[in-house]
Design a protein around this motif. Structure first.
Motif, PDB file in Angstrom:
ATOM      1  N   THR A 352      -7.308  13.526  13.224  1.00 11.08           N
ATOM      2  CA  THR A 352      -6.212  12.232  12.913  1.00 11.08           C
ATOM      3  C   THR A 352      -5.578  12.959  11.662  1.00 11.08           C
ATOM      4  OG1 THR A 352      -7.817  11.259  11.549  1.00 11.08           O
ATOM      5  CG2 THR A 352      -8.044  10.710  13.662  1.00 11.08           C
ATOM      6  N   GLU A 353      -4.424  12.281  11.658  1.00 11.33           N
ATOM      7  CA  GLU A 353      -3.567  12.565  10.329  1.00 11.33           C
ATOM      8  C   GLU A 353      -4.439  12.259   8.903  1.00 11.33           C
ATOM      9  OE1 GLU A 353       0.699  11.656   8.202  1.00 11.33           O
ATOM     10  OE2 GLU A 353       0.600  11.449  10.663  1.00 11.33           O
ATOM     11  N   GLU A 354      -4.938  10.870   9.290  1.00 13.26           N
ATOM     12  CA  GLU A 354      -5.537  10.719   7.986  1.00 13.26           C
ATOM     13  C   GLU A 354      -6.634  11.532   7.273  1.00 13.26           C
ATOM     14  OE1 GLU A 354      -7.684   6.403   6.049  1.00 13.26           O
ATOM     15  OE2 GLU A 354      -7.051   6.454   8.113  1.00 13.26           O
ATOM     16  N   THR A 355      -7.421  12.061   8.430  1.00  9.99           N
ATOM     17  CA  THR A 355      -8.395  12.865   7.895  1.00  9.99           C
ATOM     18  C   THR A 355      -8.005  14.378   7.750  1.00  9.99           C
ATOM     19  OG1 THR A 355      -9.053  13.334  10.219  1.00  9.99           O
ATOM     20  CG2 THR A 355     -10.525  11.615   9.119  1.00  9.99           C
ATOM     21  N   ALA A 356      -6.769  14.738   7.966  1.00 12.28           N
ATOM     22  CA  ALA A 356      -6.243  15.708   7.532  1.00 12.28           C
ATOM     23  C   ALA A 356      -5.625  15.667   6.095  1.00 12.28           C
ATOM     24  CB  ALA A 356      -5.161  16.327   8.499  1.00 12.28           C
ATOM     25  N   SER A 357      -5.578  14.412   5.503  1.00 12.14           N
ATOM     26  CA  SER A 357      -4.840  14.507   4.282  1.00 12.14           C
ATOM     27  C   SER A 357      -5.844  14.448   3.081  1.00 12.14           C
ATOM     28  CB  SER A 357      -3.823  13.204   4.402  1.00 12.14           C
ATOM     29  OG  SER A 357      -3.168  13.342   5.474  1.00 12.14           O
ATOM     30  N   ALA A 358      -5.366  14.991   2.022  1.00  8.54           N
ATOM     31  CA  ALA A 358      -5.921  14.633   0.724  1.00  8.54           C
ATOM     32  C   ALA A 358      -4.893  13.744  -0.227  1.00  8.54           C
ATOM     33  CB  ALA A 358      -6.202  16.054  -0.194  1.00  8.54           C
ATOM     34  N   LEU A 359      -5.618  13.198  -1.332  1.00 10.09           N
ATOM     35  CA  LEU A 359      -4.932  12.018  -2.036  1.00 10.09           C
ATOM     36  C   LEU A 359      -4.898  12.589  -3.454  1.00 10.09           C
ATOM     37  CD1 LEU A 359      -6.741   9.036  -1.034  1.00 10.09           C
ATOM     38  CD2 LEU A 359      -4.738   9.741  -0.214  1.00 10.09           C
ATOM     39  N   LEU A 360      -3.776  12.786  -4.035  1.00 11.84           N
ATOM     40  CA  LEU A 360      -3.288  13.153  -5.476  1.00 11.84           C
ATOM     41  C   LEU A 360      -3.147  11.857  -6.246  1.00 11.84           C
ATOM     42  CD1 LEU A 360      -3.000  15.674  -7.454  1.00 11.84           C
ATOM     43  CD2 LEU A 360      -0.620  15.527  -6.873  1.00 11.84           C
ATOM     44  N   ARG A 361      -3.973  11.657  -7.079  1.00  8.52           N
ATOM     45  CA  ARG A 361      -3.652  10.290  -7.952  1.00  8.52           C
ATOM     46  C   ARG A 361      -3.192  10.260  -9.195  1.00  8.52           C
ATOM     47  NH1 ARG A 361      -8.136   6.853 -10.626  1.00  8.52           N
ATOM     48  NH2 ARG A 361      -7.146   4.932 -10.603  1.00  8.52           N
ATOM     49  N   LEU A 362      -2.059   9.972  -9.493  1.00 16.23           N
ATOM     50  CA  LEU A 362      -1.769   9.869 -11.052  1.00 16.23           C
ATOM     51  C   LEU A 362      -1.533   8.708 -11.619  1.00 16.23           C
ATOM     52  CD1 LEU A 362       0.070  11.313 -13.497  1.00 16.23           C
ATOM     53  CD2 LEU A 362       2.078  10.805 -12.184  1.00 16.23           C
ATOM     54  N   VAL A 363      -2.240   8.548 -12.804  1.00 15.20           N
ATOM     55  CA  VAL A 363      -2.383   7.337 -13.892  1.00 15.20           C
ATOM     56  C   VAL A 363      -1.733   7.416 -15.102  1.00 15.20           C
ATOM     57  CG1 VAL A 363      -3.930   5.695 -14.873  1.00 15.20           C
ATOM     58  CG2 VAL A 363      -4.492   6.884 -12.449  1.00 15.20           C
ATOM     59  N   VAL A 364      -1.021   6.751 -15.431  1.00 15.18           N
ATOM     60  CA  VAL A 364      -0.028   6.753 -16.684  1.00 15.18           C
ATOM     61  C   VAL A 364      -0.532   5.610 -17.403  1.00 15.18           C
ATOM     62  CG1 VAL A 364       1.651   8.179 -15.636  1.00 15.18           C
ATOM     63  CG2 VAL A 364       2.037   5.625 -15.723  1.00 15.18           C
ATOM     64  N   ARG A 365      -0.564   5.763 -18.928  1.00 17.27           N
ATOM     65  CA  ARG A 365      -0.946   4.618 -19.769  1.00 17.27           C
ATOM     66  C   ARG A 365       0.011   4.604 -20.827  1.00 17.27           C
ATOM     67  NH1 ARG A 365      -6.105   5.852 -17.925  1.00 17.27           N
ATOM     68  NH2 ARG A 365      -7.143   4.133 -17.236  1.00 17.27           N
ATOM     69  N   ASP A 366       0.550   3.648 -21.536  1.00 22.80           N
ATOM     70  CA  ASP A 366       1.382   3.451 -22.579  1.00 22.80           C
ATOM     71  C   ASP A 366       1.490   2.066 -22.975  1.00 22.80           C
ATOM     72  OD1 ASP A 366       3.704   5.353 -23.895  1.00 22.80           O
ATOM     73  OD2 ASP A 366       4.293   3.272 -24.277  1.00 22.80           O
ATOM     74  N   ARG A 367       1.634   1.864 -24.423  1.00 27.97           N
ATOM     75  CA  ARG A 367       1.784   0.616 -24.924  1.00 27.97           C
ATOM     76  C   ARG A 367       3.002  -0.112 -24.558  1.00 27.97           C
ATOM     77  NH1 ARG A 367      -2.332  -1.268 -27.486  1.00 27.97           N
ATOM     78  NH2 ARG A 367      -1.149  -2.446 -29.147  1.00 27.97           N
ATOM     79  N   ASP A 368       3.966   0.564 -23.883  1.00 31.95           N
ATOM     80  CA  ASP A 368       5.112  -0.073 -23.419  1.00 31.95           C
ATOM     81  C   ASP A 368       5.289  -0.281 -21.855  1.00 31.95           C
ATOM     82  OD1 ASP A 368       8.105  -0.946 -23.861  1.00 31.95           O
ATOM     83  OD2 ASP A 368       8.531   0.696 -22.674  1.00 31.95           O
ATOM     84  N   GLN A 369       5.614  -1.491 -21.417  1.00 33.32           N
ATOM     85  CA  GLN A 369       5.293  -1.490 -20.020  1.00 33.32           C
ATOM     86  C   GLN A 369       6.424  -0.911 -19.270  1.00 33.32           C
ATOM     87  OE1 GLN A 369       5.437  -5.882 -18.745  1.00 33.32           O
ATOM     88  NE2 GLN A 369       4.709  -5.175 -16.689  1.00 33.32           N
ATOM     89  N   ASP A 370       7.747  -0.839 -19.776  1.00 32.00           N
ATOM     90  CA  ASP A 370       8.705  -0.025 -19.186  1.00 32.00           C
ATOM     91  C   ASP A 370       8.449   1.418 -19.144  1.00 32.00           C
ATOM     92  OD1 ASP A 370      10.446  -2.262 -18.883  1.00 32.00           O
ATOM     93  OD2 ASP A 370      11.684  -2.187 -20.708  1.00 32.00           O
ATOM     94  N   THR A 371       7.624   1.855 -20.094  1.00 37.96           N
ATOM     95  CA  THR A 371       7.489   3.547 -20.082  1.00 37.96           C
ATOM     96  C   THR A 371       6.432   3.769 -18.762  1.00 37.96           C
ATOM     97  OG1 THR A 371       7.633   3.443 -22.291  1.00 37.96           O
ATOM     98  CG2 THR A 371       6.513   5.309 -21.100  1.00 37.96           C
ATOM     99  N   VAL A 372       5.559   2.869 -18.580  1.00 32.27           N
ATOM    100  CA  VAL A 372       4.704   3.281 -17.390  1.00 32.27           C
ATOM    101  C   VAL A 372       5.204   2.664 -16.190  1.00 32.27           C
ATOM    102  CG1 VAL A 372       2.820   3.250 -18.802  1.00 32.27           C
ATOM    103  CG2 VAL A 372       3.251   1.245 -17.616  1.00 32.27           C
ATOM    104  N   GLY A 373       6.379   1.879 -16.174  1.00 35.89           N
ATOM    105  CA  GLY A 373       6.921   1.360 -14.980  1.00 35.89           C
ATOM    106  C   GLY A 373       8.061   1.917 -14.358  1.00 35.89           C
ATOM    107  N   ARG A 374       9.199   1.828 -15.248  1.00 36.25           N
ATOM    108  CA  ARG A 374      10.340   2.584 -14.732  1.00 36.25           C
ATOM    109  C   ARG A 374      10.303   4.324 -14.965  1.00 36.25           C
ATOM    110  NH1 ARG A 374      14.517  -1.374 -18.367  1.00 36.25           N
ATOM    111  NH2 ARG A 374      14.340  -2.895 -17.379  1.00 36.25           N
ATOM    112  N   ALA A 375       9.780   4.657 -15.858  1.00 32.45           N
ATOM    113  CA  ALA A 375       9.462   6.150 -15.790  1.00 32.45           C
ATOM    114  C   ALA A 375       8.743   6.592 -14.774  1.00 32.45           C
ATOM    115  CB  ALA A 375       9.014   6.490 -17.156  1.00 32.45           C
ATOM    116  N   LEU A 376       7.838   5.909 -14.390  1.00 34.17           N
ATOM    117  CA  LEU A 376       6.989   6.543 -13.390  1.00 34.17           C
ATOM    118  C   LEU A 376       7.616   6.270 -11.918  1.00 34.17           C
ATOM    119  CD1 LEU A 376       4.332   7.716 -12.312  1.00 34.17           C
ATOM    120  CD2 LEU A 376       3.440   5.604 -12.031  1.00 34.17           C
ATOM    121  N   SER A 377       8.277   5.094 -11.818  1.00 35.34           N
ATOM    122  CA  SER A 377       8.774   4.673 -10.438  1.00 35.34           C
ATOM    123  C   SER A 377       9.954   5.797 -10.183  1.00 35.34           C
ATOM    124  CB  SER A 377       9.502   3.240 -10.610  1.00 35.34           C
ATOM    125  OG  SER A 377       8.227   2.352 -10.687  1.00 35.34           O
ATOM    126  N   ALA A 378      10.791   6.042 -11.261  1.00 28.99           N
ATOM    127  CA  ALA A 378      11.998   6.873 -10.840  1.00 28.99           C
ATOM    128  C   ALA A 378      11.614   8.183 -10.564  1.00 28.99           C
ATOM    129  CB  ALA A 378      12.847   6.687 -12.193  1.00 28.99           C
TER     130      ALA A 378
END
Length: 565
Positions: A352-378
């Protein structure tokens, strides 16, 4: 003279109908409910920001609407910490409910734990109070006692002190009640829930689909029997009680506001089907300070999970990581904290495609909400057609969510105004402990003779011979490991050293790890400092409460004597 104390909640969100189950399933004198945890205090703190009249566990009120008449008819008193940050508010709400239902009940509450005003910058700062405020309320005739942040075990020590007439300083009796309270506090974890050997129990005919909630038959000398109502699911044996005794504790001294219980003195024995006797518990004077749990907002966090499918998983991960790093470097204000984790869930030649896949997780933190929102999304979205083959994410990143930080601080007992507010409005101050003892680790207990060397061994998972249970305390994790025979204890005590523990769990290799042997329980308790970062609300790691850390340890392979397998 036996006091039957039951539990109907181990956390805010536990089984809704447990209150009714416990009231109708058998005899009880007192029914407790534990709704608070470090994370819960943060959640209630955020509720209170939106509504100053909030701050308590509303679920309890809904449960009580269904069951208040039952409790009154059966003469069962209810003691709960569902008051959270606003015990007076919940007590008033319970009175209004009782008036609306026409049920005459006397409602008291305990206050004084709220130290938020003297801890600037905290969303909530609350001292862990003991059980004698609860006892004062019950002695004055309360049917329902609502508290804020008391120790989990105080929900049992308070009723026991009121019923048996215990006074401060009766340390062995109080310590026995603390141990009983610690076993009850997490509800069905004492009756087969989250149990390492659940598969054996199921094979033997135990029904773990809906474990019953536990109760303690407490005696005047502090000893007790842990059991459950007849006919309810799950089971109670020495193993389930051992597992819960090791949960979220540290060394042999388990400190509280009223007493320090010596866990190395606990003796367990099977007292019949679904009955475990606890006796021999010794107590000492409590520490001169009270623990204060401080919750504050740490900033904002966001995450994105990249799905990597098929071949070249490591190379794909490296590419997208380099691309995101470059994007952050060009950003006006890159996130202050960036954490990557590659989870190899993929299998070769997967069907199955799901069992052929790995997951790469990126977590960001900051005091400013825009920094972790817009910067990561873009940065993430712009890679959709410009990165590794098969690029996609589990979900697009959102705006970023606030996260909390939990900290322990300690204050002198005398600085906390512990007050019992009786059902008639009288306010009774509860004095701090008169005798105290600074907490120190006891001497290392003697270990058994080592298991005989030279016999045949097999490379196998530790969990074939050992159970484990783990959990969080702030940024630290606790892992309790136990075995079920004296021979296995001889092997475990000399094999699972701190060095071996670190080797089996490489994530702990650079962290401070302390081992605490508990020979009476055939158990080792490990404390791992800092593995959870700034606590559960900060979601520092994949398993932010270390709930499965013990199961990871059990899955690791060692050379185990074949005679033990």
């Amino acid at each position: 003279m036996t006091l039957r104390i039951g539990n109907a909640s181990g956390f805010y969100g536990d089984r809704f109908d447990a209150l009714r189950e416990m009231l109708t399933g058998g005899e009880l004198d007192v029914l407790t409910g534990d709704y608070l945890a470090e994370l819960t205090m943060l959640i209630l703190g955020r509720d209170r920001l939106k509504d100053p009249g909030a701050g308590y566990a509303r679920t309890f009120l809904r449960q009580l609407e269904d069951c208040l008449g039952l409790a009154h008819e059966r003469g069962v008193r209810i003691v709960t910490n569902a008051g959270g940050l606003n015990p007076a508010g919940l007590a008033d709400a319970v009175r209004q409910l009782a008036d609306r239902l026409g049920i005459p009940v006397r409602v008291a509450h305990v206050e004084g734990d709220d130290l938020t005003a003297v801890h600037p910058g905290s969303l909530a700062a609350h001292a862990y109070l003991g059980g004698f405020g609860i006892a004062e309320c019950l002695r004055a005739g309360a049917d329902i006692v609502v508290t804020g942040r008391v120790t989990d075990a105080a929900l049992v020590t308070g009723p026991a002190a009121a019923h048996f007439g215990w006074r401060p300083g009766e340390y062995d009796r109080l310590a026995g009640a603390v141990v009983a309270g610690h076993v009850l506090e997490c509800g069905t974890q004492a009756t087969g829930g989250n149990y390492a050997f659940f598969a054996e129990a199921a094979t033997a005919g135990g029904d773990l689909r809906r474990p019953g909630f536990p109760l303690a038959e407490l005696h005047e000398d502090g000893s007790c029997v842990i059991t459950k109502h007849p006919g309810t699911g799950g089971f109670v044996d020495v193993g389930t009680v051992t597992a819960q005794l090791l949960y979220e504790t540290g060394g042999a001294r388990y400190a509280g506001p009223d007493v320090t219980a010596r866990l190395d003195t606990v003796r367990l024995s099977q007292d019949g089907p679904d009955r475990v006797r606890i006796e021999g518990v010794r107590g000492e004077a409590p520490p001169p300070t009270l623990k204060v749990g401080r919750n504050r907002l740490g900033g904002f966090r966001n995450e994105v999970v990249f799905v990597l499918t098929g071949l070249d998983i490591e190379a794909k991960a490296a590419l997208v990581r380099d691309q995101m790093t470059d994007a952050f470097a060009l950003a006006k204000s890159p996130p202050a904290g960036i954490r990557w984790e590659l989870v190899r869930t993929d299998r070769p030649d997967a069907d199955t495609e799901e069992t052929a896949s790995a997951l790469l997780r990126l977590v960001v933190r900051d005091r400013d909400q825009d920094t972790v929102g817009r910067a990561l999304s873009a940065a993430a979205v712009e890679l959709a057609l410009a990165s590794y083959p098969g690029f996609h994410v589990l979900a697009p990143p959102g705006k970023g969510a606030p996260y909390g930080v939990f900290e322990d601080v300690y204050v002198p007992q005398g600085e906390v105004p512990h007050v019992a507010v009786l059902h008639d409005g009288r306010r009774i101050p509860v004095p701090p402990a008169q005798d105290t003892l600074v907490l120190q680790d006891p001497p290392e207990p003697p270990l058994p003779e080592p298991y005989p060397a030279g016999g045949p061994t097999r490379r196998a998972p530790l969990g074939l011979v050992a159970g484990a249970r783990s959990g969080d305390k702030g940024g630290n994790a606790n892992v309790g490991v136990w075995v079920r025979s004296d021979e296995a204890w001889r092997w475990l005590a000399h094999t699972l050293t701190v060095d071996v523990f670190r080797r089996l769990l490489p994530e702990t290799a650079e962290l401070a790890v302390t081992r605490h042997p508990l020979p009476n329980l055939r158990a080792l308790n490990f404390t791992v400092e800092g593995v959870l970062g700034e606590g559960v609300a900060a979601q520092h790691r994949f398993d932010p409460q270390a709930k499965a850390l013990g199961e990871w340890l059990r899955s690791r392979h060692l050379d185990i004597p074949e005679a033990l397998l």
